[in-house]
Design an enzyme around this catalytic site. Structure first.
Site, mmCIF file in Angstrom:
data_model
loop_
_atom_site.group_PDB
_atom_site.id
_atom_site.type_symbol
_atom_site.label_atom_id
_atom_site.label_comp_id
_atom_site.label_asym_id
_atom_site.label_seq_id
_atom_site.Cartn_x
_atom_site.Cartn_y
_atom_site.Cartn_z
ATOM 1 N N HIS A 30 -35.030 52.635 112.718
ATOM 2 C CA HIS A 30 -35.958 51.685 111.942
ATOM 3 C C HIS A 30 -36.458 52.594 110.740
ATOM 4 C CE1 HIS A 30 -35.733 48.767 115.362
ATOM 5 N NE2 HIS A 30 -35.459 49.886 115.872
ATOM 6 N N HIS A 45 -36.739 46.943 108.614
ATOM 7 C CA HIS A 45 -37.144 46.762 109.987
ATOM 8 C C HIS A 45 -36.334 47.722 110.845
ATOM 9 C CE1 HIS A 45 -39.520 46.302 113.441
ATOM 10 N NE2 HIS A 45 -38.413 45.792 114.260
ATOM 11 N N GLU A 88 -52.553 42.051 135.056
ATOM 12 C CA GLU A 88 -51.843 42.860 135.720
ATOM 13 C C GLU A 88 -50.826 43.692 134.750
ATOM 14 O OE1 GLU A 88 -52.773 39.551 138.713
ATOM 15 O OE2 GLU A 88 -52.184 39.694 136.394
ATOM 16 N N HIS A 111 -46.340 33.081 146.083
ATOM 17 C CA HIS A 111 -47.170 34.241 146.199
ATOM 18 C C HIS A 111 -46.453 35.090 147.359
ATOM 19 C CE1 HIS A 111 -50.242 32.552 144.135
ATOM 20 N NE2 HIS A 111 -51.416 33.300 144.397
#
Length: 700
Positions: A40, A290, A442, A503
């Site tokens: 890059h 890029h 998180e 969960h």
């Protein structure tokens, strides 16, 4: 144009030699990417003026001692622009160092030969910066936004270190700043938003993010998917926001950094408008700049624009190295020498605190760190391992002052608060406290824990095990870097019960175990939890997961069964009929170990010799010698049953292709735990039946 006539490429440079140095950074980056035909080039070409100005004039950093504890940190969050960092490390003469013993080595951290071998096997210049490979690289970045979040952890640690170790007359033992450079991609990733939100709340005025706003990503213009006002967003986070409208204007860049240094009540975002691939006649402001090499012809045309010899490759003109030595070399050495002299005085005045800093820097522990660790008596009712681990954690924290951490808004459930400190913990105006509140973030928490760890404090982050889905990026990078990050993860199985499958972690143990360098520990009772913490605290180069239950587990009678000290070896014989060859091996982790112990007792009454093996850590067991592994799991015993309330993936390594694994083959259900255990087959009766089937099969 001559080498010194480079006014077209930089504006408001103080001297021609500065312009020469900036264009050296650009051309080294172009040449390295072109030689590799991979990389890059665009961001190094655009941001060379800013990085040059930061390192030469503002960054408090001594290239001769890149491990100096009070150095400013520079984090390249836009890790794809790695040649920007490698070039500045090389040109400024950063020395190599042994990070284990903190010894400064003779050679440079980045040689010109490494740059010539950019992205090649064995080079210190891999495609994205890797802190364990290259001295001067403060953290491993690649996934966008992670470096930004790491920098928040570094800034948090800086504030805590200053609060503990700076003393009257010594207010400069820790007063470093953290600079992080990212781009449009970093600001799109959610992890940076989470981290920025927390940094604003904590008023981390030692933190400066630089946003390279070039409006180009891999797919093209950012307008395809990104049109928000980033400055307004950060102002809403509580940041100071300033603009540099031209990345080639050194005076504006200087003004941006001065604004940061003058801001004492919040973090600063400097938005820098740049042209990716600056100077490339056909690639400037394009997506090709890029992520692709410019091509030989385009490199020549760009060098012509810079006033550079078109056919020269990896050229460092006369005077460039010397200019860096006169700048950051002299300034950095002076600042570090002054600090070193002050630290000698500090050691005389505050010997105990000085010793703590030395231990911390070498990742060592105080001699009495484990003196208060509890032991737990046999108890049929027992404790959840989240509760027993909490007691151990608090005992450790009282004797390891730089041990700290917190949860993602779940401390009432993870039980991870230090009970001897104020619950509100680390806040603006209370930077000396060790209870951290990461909020419901998180993803950022795991990356922030990494950043804190890289400053040598010993942090942990806590949440429910299932939410490691959100933490995975940071956890993986901690393993790549080889740093002892700690993740305390509760609600470890379908034992969560009524909360249901969203969960209840199923595949998460398998994912953790599949991650190279990550230590996973799932203790079976309170004493195993204590031993697990002992293992974790002594790790120096590996991150660890403590996987803990919500439900109570029996505390095993260690006068009848083996000592929990076997946890240190990853797996150990917990129960067997002494002097008798086992007919069947019962292997388990965590809450399922006590289930196997019950089965063992009943099988023994029937004259069947079972052996229960507690296996809290596959990774630690794999490190043991073959003789020990064979003594625990004798190859002669083919009848084997594993029991674990998780996906069975991987257990064939231990039970063999003909063994039986009692585990989860689907997601869970929402129901009371006792109903789930019966529904999914985690019963003593089922374990006994499986054991007998295995014994019978082994005889055939």
């Amino acid at each position: 144009m001559s080498l010194t006539d480079t006014s077209a490429s930089v504006r408001n440079a103080a001297t021609p030699i500065e312009m020469l140095c900036i264009n050296t950074i650009r051309t080294l980056s172009m040449d390295a990417v072109q030689a590799a035909n991979s990389g890059h080039p665009g961001t190094p070409m655009a941001m060379a003026p800013l990085v040059y100005t930061l390192w030469q004039e503002f960054l408090r950093y001594d290239p001769n001692d890149p491990l100096w504890p009070n150095r400013d940190r520079f984090v390249l969050s836009a890790g794809h622009a790695s040649m920007l960092l490698y070039s500045i490390l090389h040109l400024s003469g950063v020395k190599d160092a042994d990070r284990t013993n903190l010894k400064i080595l003779d050679g440079p951290a980045v040689r010109l030969e490494d740059i010539k071998n950019f992205r090649q096997l064995g080079s210190r210049c891999p495609g994205h910066p890797e802190s364990h490979l290259t001295t001067g690289v403060e953290t491993t970045t690649g996934p966008l936004g992670q470096g930004y979040a790491n920098s928040v952890g570094m800034a948090i640690a800086g504030r805590w270190l200053a609060s503990r170790y700076n003393q009257p007359g010594f207010d400069d033992i820790y007063d470093y700043n953290v600079f992080a450079l990212g781009g449009d991609g970093c600001n799109m990733e959610g992890v940076s938003g989470e981290a920025a939100s927390l940094a604003g709340h904590l008023k981390l005025s030692n933190l400066c993010w630089i946003y390279d706003s070039n409006h180009i990503t891999i797919e093209g213009a950012t307008s395809l998917a990104f049109s928000e006002d980033v400055g307004a967003r950060f102002a809403a986070y509580g940041w100071n926001v300033t603009h540099v409208t031209d990345a080639n204007d050194l005076d504006m860049i200087r003004g941006g950094f001065r604004t940061f240094l003058a801001t004492k009540d919040r973090p600063t975002l400097i938005i820098v408008n740049s042209h990716i691939g600056y100077g490339s006649p056909h690639r400037q402001d394009t997506k090709e700049a890029h992520g692709e090499a410019l091509g030989e012809e385009e490199v020549k045309l760009t060098k012509r624009f810079y006033g550079w010899p078109e056919d020269a490759k990896f050229l460092v003109p006369e005077g460039v190295y010397e200019n860096f030595q006169k700048g950051i070399g002299v300034r950095g050495k002076s600042e570090r020498d002054r600090w070193t002299a002050r630290f000698v005085q500090y050691g005389s005045a505050h010997a105990d605190l000085s010793k703590e800093i030395s231990l911390m820097e070498h990742r060592q522990l105080p001699s009495s760190w484990d003196k208060d660790l509890p032991t737990f008596p046999a108890d049929a009712k027992g404790l959840a391992t989240r509760d027993s681990a909490a007691k151990v954690e608090n005992a450790i924290a009282k004797n390891v002052p730089w041990f700290m951490g917190g949860a993602a808004d779940l401390s009432p459930s993870t039980k991870t608060l230090f009970t001897f400190e104020p619950v509100n913990g680390f806040q603006p105006g209370s930077y000396s406290l060790r209870n951290m509140h990461f909020g419901i973030r998180e993803h950022a928490m795991s990356a922030i824990v990494n950043g804190m760890n890289l400053t040598k404090v010993r942090p942990f982050g806590a949440t429910f095990f299932v939410f490691t889905d959100y933490m995975r990026g940071g956890m993986r990078l901690s393993a790549i870097m080889g740093i002892p990050a700690i993740y305390v993860l509760t609600h470890d199985s379908i034992g969560v019960g009524e909360d249901g499958p969203t969960h209840q972690p199923i595949e998460h143990l398998a994912i953790a175990r599949a991650t190279p360098g990550l230590i996973t520990l799932r203790p079976a009772d309170a004493n195993e939890a204590a031993e697990a913490w002992k293992v974790v605290m002594q790790l120096q180069k590996q991150p660890a997961l403590l996987v803990l239950t919500r439900q109570a587990l029996p505390t095993l009678d260690r006068t009848r069964y083996a000592s929990a000290a076997g946890v240190a070896r990853g797996a150990y014989i917990l129960a067997e009929n002494a002097g008798k060859q086992p007919d069947v091996l019962l292997l388990a982790t965590g809450s399922e170990v006590s289930l196997c112990v019950e089965a063992f007792e009943q099988l023994s009454k029937e004259g069947i010799n079972a052996r229960v093996v507690s296996m809290p850590s596959w990774e630690l067991f794999a490190k043991q010698d073959q003789a020990y592994r064979d003594s625990v799991l004798p190859t002669s015993v083919k009848a084997r049953v594993s029991v674990e309330m998780a996906a069975t993936f991987g257990w064939e390594r231990y039970v063999g292709m003909t063994g039986r694994s009692i585990g989860m083959h689907s997601f869970g259900e929402s129901a009371p735990l006792k109903d789930l255990l019966k529904h999914f087959g985690f019963t003593v009766e089922n374990v006994i039946a499986a054991a007998k089937e295995q014994i019978q099969a082994a005889k055939q």
